[in-house]
Design a protein around this motif. Structure first.
Motif, mmCIF file in Angstrom:
data_model
loop_
_atom_site.group_PDB
_atom_site.id
_atom_site.type_symbol
_atom_site.label_atom_id
_atom_site.label_comp_id
_atom_site.label_asym_id
_atom_site.label_seq_id
_atom_site.Cartn_x
_atom_site.Cartn_y
_atom_site.Cartn_z
ATOM 1 N N LEU A 138 0.845 -1.192 0.000
ATOM 2 C CA LEU A 138 0.000 0.000 0.000
ATOM 3 C C LEU A 138 0.881 1.243 0.000
ATOM 4 N N PRO A 139 0.680 2.174 -0.921
ATOM 5 C CA PRO A 139 1.409 3.451 -0.848
ATOM 6 C C PRO A 139 0.937 4.250 0.358
ATOM 7 N N TRP A 140 1.854 5.000 0.947
ATOM 8 C CA TRP A 140 1.475 5.787 2.118
ATOM 9 C C TRP A 140 2.341 7.034 2.201
ATOM 10 N N ALA A 141 1.814 8.024 2.889
ATOM 11 C CA ALA A 141 2.524 9.285 3.079
ATOM 12 C C ALA A 141 2.990 9.385 4.520
ATOM 13 N N SER A 142 4.174 9.948 4.700
ATOM 14 C CA SER A 142 4.795 10.048 6.015
ATOM 15 C C SER A 142 4.623 11.451 6.584
ATOM 16 N N ALA A 143 3.972 11.521 7.759
ATOM 17 C CA ALA A 143 3.869 12.769 8.513
ATOM 18 C C ALA A 143 4.660 12.574 9.804
ATOM 19 N N LEU A 144 5.897 13.031 9.800
ATOM 20 C CA LEU A 144 6.760 12.806 10.960
ATOM 21 C C LEU A 144 6.321 13.669 12.135
ATOM 22 N N THR A 145 6.370 13.085 13.319
ATOM 23 C CA THR A 145 6.056 13.798 14.549
ATOM 24 C C THR A 145 7.157 13.512 15.556
ATOM 25 N N GLY A 146 7.089 14.135 16.711
ATOM 26 C CA GLY A 146 8.129 13.956 17.713
ATOM 27 C C GLY A 146 7.951 12.671 18.507
ATOM 28 N N PRO A 147 9.016 12.200 19.174
ATOM 29 C CA PRO A 147 8.915 10.992 19.976
ATOM 30 C C PRO A 147 8.196 11.193 21.305
ATOM 31 N N MET A 148 7.786 12.416 21.582
ATOM 32 C CA MET A 148 7.048 12.698 22.822
ATOM 33 C C MET A 148 6.237 13.971 22.610
ATOM 34 N N PRO A 149 5.221 14.209 23.432
ATOM 35 C CA PRO A 149 4.482 15.464 23.349
ATOM 36 C C PRO A 149 5.403 16.635 23.683
ATOM 37 N N PRO A 150 5.040 17.859 23.228
ATOM 38 C CA PRO A 150 3.829 18.185 22.455
ATOM 39 C C PRO A 150 3.952 17.803 20.981
ATOM 40 N N ARG A 151 2.819 17.376 20.419
ATOM 41 C CA ARG A 151 2.733 17.039 19.004
ATOM 42 C C ARG A 151 1.547 17.809 18.431
ATOM 43 N N PRO A 152 1.751 19.049 18.028
ATOM 44 C CA PRO A 152 0.624 19.917 17.676
ATOM 45 C C PRO A 152 -0.295 19.339 16.597
ATOM 46 N N LEU A 153 0.261 18.744 15.549
ATOM 47 C CA LEU A 153 -0.579 18.238 14.462
ATOM 48 C C LEU A 153 -1.408 17.047 14.930
ATOM 49 N N VAL A 154 -0.782 16.079 15.589
ATOM 50 C CA VAL A 154 -1.520 14.919 16.086
ATOM 51 C C VAL A 154 -2.558 15.357 17.113
#
Length: 306
Positions: free
Chosen positions: A27-43
């Motif tokens: 399955l093709p997928w797009a990567s939205a990188l986030t941090g390994p801990m909060p805060p994670r504004p987008l998530v």
């Protein structure tokens, strides 16, 4: 059809489980990188403060916890072997052990300079300090029944012996990998690939199996930025709910949903479906518009907001 977006970070073992599943399912997928801990504004904006990673996004639907994400991959790719629906009670018990006591034992054993070097390269000394402090807080607040065993080394040794005995073929479920394989693999990936631990010298069948699953662990088709993720949520409609959304007394009421084992931060919204395998929460903000957030029933609790 909406694009599969994975909100994740590189060394997350549970994200590795989903990345490998996506590779196997082609399955093709797009990567939205986030941090390994909060805060994670987008998530936080999309999933209402849900703490764990990964989170998968399909338009205006957000899928929390790899149990729900796995079901989406299985259905989307036509790969029923990636679903937990057909597992026996014994197989479910094996998965639960692999993803709780074994997982935490392997994570504990992975601590050391090789892993620290990878984290330092990614987030720097201050980031490493904050990460260790964050994980210490998570461990301290775990539900008592979910706390990892004291004998991590013994737990790992028994697990590796069990895997070696089970691997009479290429995969745990036969000639092709299934949900059990990816659930059993991801903590070993973390210990060996991220932690640099030499665990498999005396378990040749397990070592070969780990390499076969590693081969499915690919990078994303493309990277995606925060603004595009938010625009997709805002400009999409959540997918239609099932005709029968359950008979939960909390349906259509404001509720909070939280994990019952660890990282127990709650997400607030309106409960719009209570299905055999999941809860679905409706949330609406000016940033995201209306989104539906999906959680597994297992090891999650729902209660009236108050």
């Amino acid at each position: 059809m909406s694009e599969f977006i994975l909100h994740h970070y590189a060394i997350s073992p549970f994200a590795a489980k989903i990345r490998a599943m996506l590779g196997y399912a082609e399955l093709p997928w797009a990567s939205a990188l986030t941090g390994p801990m909060p805060p994670r504004p987008l998530v936080n904006a999309l999933a209402g403060g849900y703490r764990r990673v990964p989170v998968a996004q399909l338009g205006a639907d957000m899928f929390c916890d790899t149990r729900v994400v796995s079901e989406e991959i299985a259905q989307r790719a036509g790969r029923p072997e990636l679903s937990s629906q057909g597992l026996s009670a014994e197989q479910r018990d094996f998965v639960n052990r692999a993803e709780m006591p074994v997982f935490f034992s392997l994570v504990r054993q992975s601590m050391g300079w090789p892993m620290a070097r990878k984290v330092l390269a990614d987030i720097g000394p201050l980031g490493l300090y904050r990460l260790l402090k964050d994980r210490k807080g998570v461990a301290a607040n775990m539900a008592p029944a979910s706390r990892p065993p004291q004998d991590a080394a013994g737990t790992i040794a028994s697990y590796l012996d069990e895997l070696e005995a089970l691997l009479s073929g290429d995969y745990l479920q036969g000639v092709q990998p299934g949900m059990i394989d990816f659930s059993a693999w991801h903590a070993l990936w973390f210990a060996t690939e991220i932690g640099g631990k030499k665990l498999l010298q005396h378990h040749p069948a397990t070592a070969a199996w780990v390499q076969r699953i590693n081969a499915f662990h690919h990078d994303a088709s493309r990277d995606i930025d925060d603004s595009e993720c938010l625009a997709l949520a805002r400009n999409s409609e959540p997918r239609p709910l099932p005709q029968d959304s359950g008979d939960d007394p909390l349906l259509d009421q404001a509720v909070s949903i939280a994990p019952s084992d660890y990282a127990q931060e709650a997400v607030n919204g309106v409960l719009v479906a209570s299905l055999p395998d999941r809860f679905i929460l409706r949330r609406e903000t000016p940033t995201t518009g209306v989104v539906h957030v999906h959680f597994p029933r297992e090891r999650f609790t729902v209660q009236a907001a108050g």
